[in-house]
Design an enzyme around this catalytic site. Structure first.
Site, PDB file in Angstrom:
ATOM      1  N   HIS A  75      -4.679  -3.282   6.486  1.00 55.22           N
ATOM      2  CA  HIS A  75      -4.458  -3.564   5.065  1.00 55.22           C
ATOM      3  C   HIS A  75      -5.803  -3.996   4.473  1.00 55.22           C
ATOM      4  O   HIS A  75      -6.097  -5.183   4.362  1.00 55.22           O
ATOM      5  CB  HIS A  75      -3.406  -4.659   4.868  1.00 55.22           C
ATOM      6  CG  HIS A  75      -3.373  -5.168   3.459  1.00 55.22           C
ATOM      7  ND1 HIS A  75      -2.931  -4.401   2.408  1.00 55.22           N
ATOM      8  CD2 HIS A  75      -3.777  -6.332   2.907  1.00 55.22           C
ATOM      9  CE1 HIS A  75      -3.058  -5.078   1.282  1.00 55.22           C
ATOM     10  NE2 HIS A  75      -3.573  -6.255   1.556  1.00 55.22           N
ATOM     11  N   ASP A  85       0.845  -1.202   0.000  1.00 61.82           N
ATOM     12  CA  ASP A  85       0.000   0.000   0.000  1.00 61.82           C
ATOM     13  C   ASP A  85       0.880   1.253   0.000  1.00 61.82           C
ATOM     14  O   ASP A  85       0.609   2.226  -0.703  1.00 61.82           O
ATOM     15  CB  ASP A  85      -0.914  -0.023   1.231  1.00 61.82           C
ATOM     16  CG  ASP A  85      -1.631  -1.358   1.352  1.00 61.82           C
ATOM     17  OD1 ASP A  85      -2.402  -1.682   0.449  1.00 61.82           O
ATOM     18  OD2 ASP A  85      -1.376  -2.093   2.324  1.00 61.82           O
TER      19      ASP A  85
HETATM   20  P1  NAI Z   1      -2.150 -18.272  -4.064  1.00 53.32           P
HETATM   21  O1  NAI Z   1      -3.504 -18.846  -3.841  1.00 53.32           O
HETATM   22  O2  NAI Z   1      -1.558 -18.254  -5.417  1.00 53.32           O
HETATM   23  O3  NAI Z   1      -1.112 -19.035  -3.125  1.00 53.32           O
HETATM   24  C1  NAI Z   1      -1.361 -19.305  -1.784  1.00 53.32           C
HETATM   25  C2  NAI Z   1      -0.662 -20.588  -1.439  1.00 53.32           C
HETATM   26  O4  NAI Z   1      -0.808 -20.813  -0.055  1.00 53.32           O
HETATM   27  C3  NAI Z   1      -1.243 -21.810  -2.156  1.00 53.32           C
HETATM   28  O5  NAI Z   1      -0.208 -22.470  -2.844  1.00 53.32           O
HETATM   29  C4  NAI Z   1      -1.799 -22.647  -1.012  1.00 53.32           C
HETATM   30  O6  NAI Z   1      -1.653 -24.036  -1.250  1.00 53.32           O
HETATM   31  C5  NAI Z   1      -0.932 -22.180   0.149  1.00 53.32           C
HETATM   32  N1  NAI Z   1      -1.502 -22.458   1.466  1.00 53.32           N
HETATM   33  C6  NAI Z   1      -2.808 -22.423   1.855  1.00 53.32           C
HETATM   34  N2  NAI Z   1      -2.928 -22.790   3.134  1.00 53.32           N
HETATM   35  C7  NAI Z   1      -1.678 -23.049   3.579  1.00 53.32           C
HETATM   36  C8  NAI Z   1      -1.156 -23.482   4.829  1.00 53.32           C
HETATM   37  N3  NAI Z   1      -1.958 -23.751   5.852  1.00 53.32           N
HETATM   38  N4  NAI Z   1       0.175 -23.634   4.933  1.00 53.32           N
HETATM   39  C9  NAI Z   1       0.984 -23.400   3.890  1.00 53.32           C
HETATM   40  N5  NAI Z   1       0.553 -23.007   2.681  1.00 53.32           N
HETATM   41  C10 NAI Z   1      -0.762 -22.832   2.526  1.00 53.32           C
HETATM   42  O7  NAI Z   1      -2.198 -16.812  -3.419  1.00 53.32           O
HETATM   43  P2  NAI Z   1      -1.174 -15.612  -3.618  1.00 53.32           P
HETATM   44  O8  NAI Z   1      -1.607 -14.799  -4.755  1.00 53.32           O
HETATM   45  O9  NAI Z   1       0.210 -16.116  -3.560  1.00 53.32           O
HETATM   46  O10 NAI Z   1      -1.511 -14.764  -2.297  1.00 53.32           O
HETATM   47  C11 NAI Z   1      -1.226 -15.263  -1.011  1.00 53.32           C
HETATM   48  C12 NAI Z   1      -1.884 -14.394   0.049  1.00 53.32           C
HETATM   49  O11 NAI Z   1      -1.352 -13.075   0.037  1.00 53.32           O
HETATM   50  C13 NAI Z   1      -3.394 -14.235  -0.107  1.00 53.32           C
HETATM   51  O12 NAI Z   1      -3.989 -14.328   1.178  1.00 53.32           O
HETATM   52  C14 NAI Z   1      -3.532 -12.828  -0.624  1.00 53.32           C
HETATM   53  O13 NAI Z   1      -4.794 -12.277  -0.288  1.00 53.32           O
HETATM   54  C15 NAI Z   1      -2.421 -12.144   0.124  1.00 53.32           C
HETATM   55  N6  NAI Z   1      -1.973 -10.874  -0.446  1.00 53.32           N
HETATM   56  C16 NAI Z   1      -1.602  -9.914   0.463  1.00 53.32           C
HETATM   57  C17 NAI Z   1      -1.152  -8.685   0.036  1.00 53.32           C
HETATM   58  C18 NAI Z   1      -0.742  -7.647   1.027  1.00 53.32           C
HETATM   59  O14 NAI Z   1      -0.388  -6.543   0.600  1.00 53.32           O
HETATM   60  N7  NAI Z   1      -0.764  -7.887   2.334  1.00 53.32           N
HETATM   61  C19 NAI Z   1      -1.071  -8.376  -1.402  1.00 53.32           C
HETATM   62  C20 NAI Z   1      -1.428  -9.461  -2.265  1.00 53.32           C
HETATM   63  C21 NAI Z   1      -1.871 -10.676  -1.781  1.00 53.32           C
END
Ligand code: NAI
Length: 327
Positions: free
Chosen positions: A186, A158
């Site tokens: 966030h 952000d």
């Molecule tokens: P994604 O869905 O591509 O990857 C998430 C991964 O986490 C998947 O491979 C899944 O198998 C794994 N996962 C789920 N539960 C798990 C557990 N208990 N232990 C280990 N791994 C686990 O999602 P992406 O795009 O990589 O985003 C990840 C997170 O980051 C989401 O929650 C998203 O909302 C968040 N995010 C946060 C931002 C921020 O600025 N704080 C910005 C963009 C995304």
């Protein structure tokens, strides 16, 4: 040569992981210090993760000393010095907020306990997975032996979005901007504050001198940028989220630049009227691996109302996870 620093990453086979791991391995967080990656995934994603590890091997990074993968946080977090908690349960169609909080609660209670039991004494934990602030609160509360200030959540994306939007508006490079601050959660209620921001040493709010742009364009563009990227790309922001995760951890370890600060969501000590213990975004400086909340900033009436609204949302989330018995 120094012993490798162990960096744990969860959700390592996901979209953000696919950008994050390669940059960590090539020195973006710790420079020349060798790193060992400890990668956590859920069981069905381990095969995909093996493919990512093959690609890491194929880069032959000089600073990558080793990679361990697994689905058991008690093994993967063993001896970790830094942890980036990226994996989380995304909101699916028809999911209520309570369902989302409880699904993530299960993940972050378990990971908090595992970090408590097996991480290194100097562990620092950064939560990127959403709802990041409250997930960090859950992990922190379930890790009673780790000092609270070792749990942060990510608002650097952000912060960086706000820098770029302001730079474009004033026609100056991002390097001309200092003292940007994101306050609060966030989420769409976050407050990017231009009243304390400087452009070439001058007040950004005064330079822009356009309250309508600030309220109708700047704040919503920064706060809703994630949705705009999903709309355009068909997938949520990943490379920029990985970049922000890296910059937050790099600065938390290595320090913030002289004369400037960054936005970090950290457990409140009551500063600026934010209730103690909530993980809320503040302007922070870092020296010797320890952050401090910048004190004494002027908060005008407009900013006060914006900060209060975002903090009220964090209080609601804290109340909800308390009622669910997660903290
Ligand atoms: P994604 O869905 O591509 O990857 C998430 C991964 O986490 C998947 O491979 C899944 O198998 C794994 N996962 C789920 N539960 C798990 C557990 N208990 N232990 C280990 N791994 C686990 O999602 P992406 O795009 O990589 O985003 C990840 C997170 O980051 C989401 O929650 C998203 O909302 C968040 N995010 C946060 C931002 C921020 O600025 N704080 C910005 C963009 C995304």
């Amino acid at each position: 040569t120094a012993a490798p620093v162990k960096i744990a990453v969860t959700g390592a086979a996901g979209q953000i992981g696919y950008s994050l791991l390669f940059r960590i391995a090539s020195g973006a967080v710790l420079g020349d210090t060798p790193v060992e990656l400890r990668l956590l995934e859920i069981t069905p994603a381990l095969k995909a993760l093996e493919g990512v590890v093959m690609e890491l091997d194929d880069c032959a990074f000089r600073t990558l000393a080793g990679v361990e993968i697994g689905d058991d946080p008690k093994k993967v977090f063993e001896g970790a010095n830094l942890a980036m908690l990226v994996g989380a349960m995304p909101r699916k169609a028809g999911m209520e907020r309570g369902d989302l909080l409880s699904a993530n609660g299960a993940i972050f209670t378990q990971q908090g306990r595992a970090l408590n039991d097996v991480a290194a004494d100097d562990i620092k934990v950064l939560v990127t997975g959403n709802p990041a602030n409250t997930n960090a609160l859950i992990a922190m509360t379930n890790a009673p032996d780790i000092p609270n200030e070792r749990f942060n959540a990510l608002t650097r994306l952000d912060h960086n979005r706000a820098l770029s939007q302001l730079a474009a508006k004033v026609g100056r490079p991002v390097t001309a901007i200092q003292h940007m601050t994101i306050w609060g959660n966030h989420s769409a209620t976050q407050y990017p504050d231009l009243f304390n921001t400087l452009v070439d040493g001058q007040s950004a709010a005064e330079l822009v001198n356009d309250q309508e742009w600030l309220e109708q364009t700047f704040i919503p563009t920064v706060a809703k940028r994630g949705a705009a990227i999903i709309e355009a790309r068909g997938l949520s922001s990943a490379a920029s989220a990985a970049n922000a995760t890296i910059e937050h951890m790099r600065d938390w370890v290595g320090g913030t630049p002289e004369g400037d600060w960054v936005s970090m969501a950290v457990p409140s000590d009551g500063s600026y009227g934010v209730p103690e213990g909530l993980i809320s975004s503040f302007p922070c400086t870092v020296t010797d691996g320890k952050y401090e909340i910048v004190q004494g900033l002027e908060i005008n009436e407009f900013s006060r109302a914006k900060i209060d609204a975002s903090v009220a949302e964090l209080e609601d989330e804290r109340k909800a996870v308390t009622e669910l018995g997660l903290i």
